[in-house]
Motif scaffolding. Structure first.
Motif, PDB file in Angstrom:
ATOM      1  N   VAL A   1      -3.815 -20.291 -33.267  1.00 31.01           N
ATOM      2  CA  VAL A   1      -2.493 -20.678 -32.792  1.00 31.01           C
ATOM      3  C   VAL A   1      -2.210 -20.245 -31.355  1.00 31.01           C
ATOM      4  N   PRO A   2      -2.613 -19.056 -30.912  1.00 29.17           N
ATOM      5  CA  PRO A   2      -2.319 -18.707 -29.513  1.00 29.17           C
ATOM      6  C   PRO A   2      -2.865 -19.724 -28.503  1.00 29.17           C
ATOM      7  N   ASP A   3      -4.085 -20.222 -28.729  1.00 27.43           N
ATOM      8  CA  ASP A   3      -4.641 -21.218 -27.816  1.00 27.43           C
ATOM      9  C   ASP A   3      -3.999 -22.592 -28.008  1.00 27.43           C
ATOM     10  N   LEU A   4      -3.689 -22.945 -29.251  1.00 35.20           N
ATOM     11  CA  LEU A   4      -2.994 -24.212 -29.502  1.00 35.20           C
ATOM     12  C   LEU A   4      -1.612 -24.195 -28.853  1.00 35.20           C
ATOM     13  N   ALA A   5      -0.922 -23.077 -28.978  1.00 29.63           N
ATOM     14  CA  ALA A   5       0.407 -22.958 -28.383  1.00 29.63           C
ATOM     15  C   ALA A   5       0.344 -23.031 -26.858  1.00 29.63           C
ATOM     16  N   ALA A   6      -0.655 -22.391 -26.288  1.00 28.52           N
ATOM     17  CA  ALA A   6      -0.797 -22.428 -24.828  1.00 28.52           C
ATOM     18  C   ALA A   6      -1.031 -23.852 -24.338  1.00 28.52           C
ATOM     19  N   ALA A   7      -1.868 -24.604 -25.057  1.00 28.61           N
ATOM     20  CA  ALA A   7      -2.140 -25.985 -24.669  1.00 28.61           C
ATOM     21  C   ALA A   7      -0.894 -26.856 -24.825  1.00 28.61           C
ATOM     22  N   LEU A   8      -0.134 -26.638 -25.889  1.00 29.23           N
ATOM     23  CA  LEU A   8       1.104 -27.398 -26.085  1.00 29.23           C
ATOM     24  C   LEU A   8       2.128 -27.078 -25.004  1.00 29.23           C
ATOM     25  N   LYS A   9       2.242 -25.819 -24.642  1.00 29.75           N
ATOM     26  CA  LYS A   9       3.201 -25.427 -23.607  1.00 29.75           C
ATOM     27  C   LYS A   9       2.880 -26.102 -22.281  1.00 29.75           C
ATOM     28  N   ARG A  10       1.590 -26.137 -21.916  1.00 33.10           N
ATOM     29  CA  ARG A  10       1.208 -26.798 -20.665  1.00 33.10           C
ATOM     30  C   ARG A  10       1.512 -28.295 -20.746  1.00 33.10           C
ATOM     31  N   THR A  11       1.201 -28.882 -21.899  1.00 32.80           N
ATOM     32  CA  THR A  11       1.411 -30.322 -22.068  1.00 32.80           C
ATOM     33  C   THR A  11       2.887 -30.687 -21.965  1.00 32.80           C
ATOM     34  N   LEU A  12       3.732 -29.993 -22.706  1.00 38.12           N
ATOM     35  CA  LEU A  12       5.158 -30.300 -22.696  1.00 38.12           C
ATOM     36  C   LEU A  12       5.794 -29.948 -21.357  1.00 38.12           C
ATOM     37  N   GLY A  13       5.313 -28.882 -20.740  1.00 41.61           N
ATOM     38  CA  GLY A  13       5.830 -28.512 -19.429  1.00 41.61           C
ATOM     39  C   GLY A  13       5.562 -29.587 -18.394  1.00 41.61           C
ATOM     40  N   GLU A  14       4.373 -30.186 -18.441  1.00 41.44           N
ATOM     41  CA  GLU A  14       4.048 -31.262 -17.515  1.00 41.44           C
ATOM     42  C   GLU A  14       4.930 -32.488 -17.739  1.00 41.44           C
ATOM     43  N   LEU A  15       5.415 -32.653 -18.960  1.00 42.54           N
ATOM     44  CA  LEU A  15       6.300 -33.769 -19.283  1.00 42.54           C
ATOM     45  C   LEU A  15       7.775 -33.410 -19.067  1.00 42.54           C
ATOM     46  N   GLU A  16       8.003 -32.188 -18.562  1.00 44.89           N
ATOM     47  CA  GLU A  16       9.353 -31.691 -18.292  1.00 44.89           C
ATOM     48  C   GLU A  16      10.194 -31.649 -19.570  1.00 44.89           C
ATOM     49  N   LEU A  17       9.556 -31.216 -20.647  1.00 46.39           N
ATOM     50  CA  LEU A  17      10.227 -31.041 -21.929  1.00 46.39           C
ATOM     51  C   LEU A  17      10.268 -29.557 -22.269  1.00 46.39           C
ATOM     52  N   ALA A  18      11.136 -29.207 -23.212  1.00 46.78           N
ATOM     53  CA  ALA A  18      11.210 -27.820 -23.670  1.00 46.78           C
ATOM     54  C   ALA A  18       9.872 -27.412 -24.278  1.00 46.78           C
ATOM     55  N   VAL A  19       9.527 -26.136 -24.119  1.00 43.39           N
ATOM     56  CA  VAL A  19       8.252 -25.644 -24.646  1.00 43.39           C
ATOM     57  C   VAL A  19       8.512 -24.711 -25.828  1.00 43.39           C
ATOM     58  N   PRO A  20       7.685 -24.777 -26.877  1.00 42.09           N
ATOM     59  CA  PRO A  20       7.890 -23.959 -28.067  1.00 42.09           C
ATOM     60  C   PRO A  20       7.291 -22.573 -27.907  1.00 42.09           C
ATOM     61  N   ASP A  21       7.730 -21.660 -28.759  1.00 45.60           N
ATOM     62  CA  ASP A  21       7.066 -20.364 -28.796  1.00 45.60           C
ATOM     63  C   ASP A  21       5.960 -20.410 -29.860  1.00 45.60           C
ATOM     64  N   GLU A  22       5.175 -19.361 -29.899  1.00 36.89           N
ATOM     65  CA  GLU A  22       4.019 -19.330 -30.797  1.00 36.89           C
ATOM     66  C   GLU A  22       4.425 -19.410 -32.262  1.00 36.89           C
ATOM     67  N   HIS A  23       5.534 -18.785 -32.608  1.00 36.37           N
ATOM     68  CA  HIS A  23       6.002 -18.809 -34.000  1.00 36.37           C
ATOM     69  C   HIS A  23       6.280 -20.238 -34.457  1.00 36.37           C
ATOM     70  N   GLN A  24       6.887 -21.021 -33.604  1.00 35.08           N
ATOM     71  CA  GLN A  24       7.175 -22.412 -33.968  1.00 35.08           C
ATOM     72  C   GLN A  24       5.894 -23.208 -34.174  1.00 35.08           C
ATOM     73  N   VAL A  25       4.915 -22.986 -33.315  1.00 38.38           N
ATOM     74  CA  VAL A  25       3.651 -23.716 -33.413  1.00 38.38           C
ATOM     75  C   VAL A  25       2.945 -23.394 -34.721  1.00 38.38           C
ATOM     76  N   ARG A  26       3.068 -22.166 -35.198  1.00 37.78           N
ATOM     77  CA  ARG A  26       2.409 -21.783 -36.450  1.00 37.78           C
ATOM     78  C   ARG A  26       2.869 -22.649 -37.624  1.00 37.78           C
ATOM     79  N   GLU A  27       4.097 -23.096 -37.583  1.00 36.90           N
ATOM     80  CA  GLU A  27       4.617 -23.912 -38.685  1.00 36.90           C
ATOM     81  C   GLU A  27       4.247 -25.389 -38.548  1.00 36.90           C
ATOM     82  N   TRP A  28       3.675 -25.773 -37.405  1.00 37.19           N
ATOM     83  CA  TRP A  28       3.300 -27.170 -37.184  1.00 37.19           C
ATOM     84  C   TRP A  28       1.822 -27.440 -37.436  1.00 37.19           C
ATOM     85  N   VAL A  29       0.993 -26.418 -37.495  1.00 37.04           N
ATOM     86  CA  VAL A  29      -0.457 -26.587 -37.603  1.00 37.04           C
ATOM     87  C   VAL A  29      -0.852 -26.969 -39.024  1.00 37.04           C
TER      88      VAL A  29
END
Length: 226
Positions: free
Chosen positions: A23-51
């Motif tokens: 999850v730490p690496d998945l969350a980091a990749a999601l944060k970069r992706t959403l940040g590039e799209l100028e969207l809100a970025v999730p924290d690691e806890h939120q990502v854990r519930e999506w995997v």
């Protein structure tokens, strides 16, 4: 041996949430992706519930959370491409093995069990992760979420693995951390073993009624070594 191993010849393992905490690496990749799209970025806890359902669903859940509505096809495609690039560039930077995983796999392999990996993670990421942690040589077969036409909770990957090595379903065990693993195992006619420390969308894995629940893979390691 632990009773769950009696009469078993093949053991299928999930990857994320079972062998590794990715999850730490998945969350980091999601944060970069959403940040590039100028969207809100999730924290690691939120990502854990999506995997748990594969990369496309993970990205879709993140976009839905960030935008407040399901994404349109063009946004989903753009975000998925960005996520795959970011995650592929550093799939092991923050990922770690769970306790006793390496010892358990080595002991079970030496005890004569055929070990296979069945994950919903895209196939392209499997080999780099296994090589990084020194696990590759213990698996006779690795199936990703895009290897076959269906992925867990479909029983297709499990039945494919059993057929590949000529084993009947009752000779096989599915080991995982989520309802998708346990559901796929039951549908395939495998025995099921659950671990409580992974990702199950915030629900206790006991609700999936696995045949056995163990705190770590160490118990299987100790059983295999006994």
């Amino acid at each position: 041996m632990h009773p769950i191993l009696h009469g078993k010849r093949l053991i299928a393992f999930d990857l994320d949430g079972t062998l590794i905490d990715s999850v730490p690496d998945l969350a980091a990749a999601l944060k970069r992706t959403l940040g590039e799209l100028e969207l809100a970025v999730p924290d690691e806890h939120q990502v854990r519930e999506w995997v748990g359902n594969g990369a496309p669903v993970l990205v879709e859940r993140a976009l839905t959370w960030a935008a407040g509505q399901p994404p349109k096809a063009h946004l989903q495609a753009r975000a998925f491409e960005g996520f795959m690039q970011h995650y592929g560039a550093a799939p092991n930077a923050l990922t770690r093995l769970y306790p006793k995983v390496k010892n358990a796999l080595e002991a079970l392999h030496q005890a004569g069990f055929t070990l296979v990996l069945i994950t919903n993670k895209p196939e392209r990421f499997i080999a780099p992760i296994l090589e990084h942690f020194g696990l590759k040589d213990w698996f006779a077969l690795c199936l990703g979420g895009d290897t076959l036409a269906e992925k867990k909770p479909s029983p297709m990957p499990l039945l494919h693995a059993a057929d590949r090595f000529g084993f009947a379903p009752h000779e096989c065990l599915m080991v995982g951390d989520s309802r998708h693993d346990i559901g796929a195992g039951k549908a395939a006619g495998f025995a099921t073993l659950a671990l409580p420390y992974g990702y199950n969308h915030g629900d206790p894995i006991e609700l999936s009624q696995p045949d056995v629940l163990l705190p770590t893979l160490g118990e299987l390691y100790e059983a295999a070594s006994a």
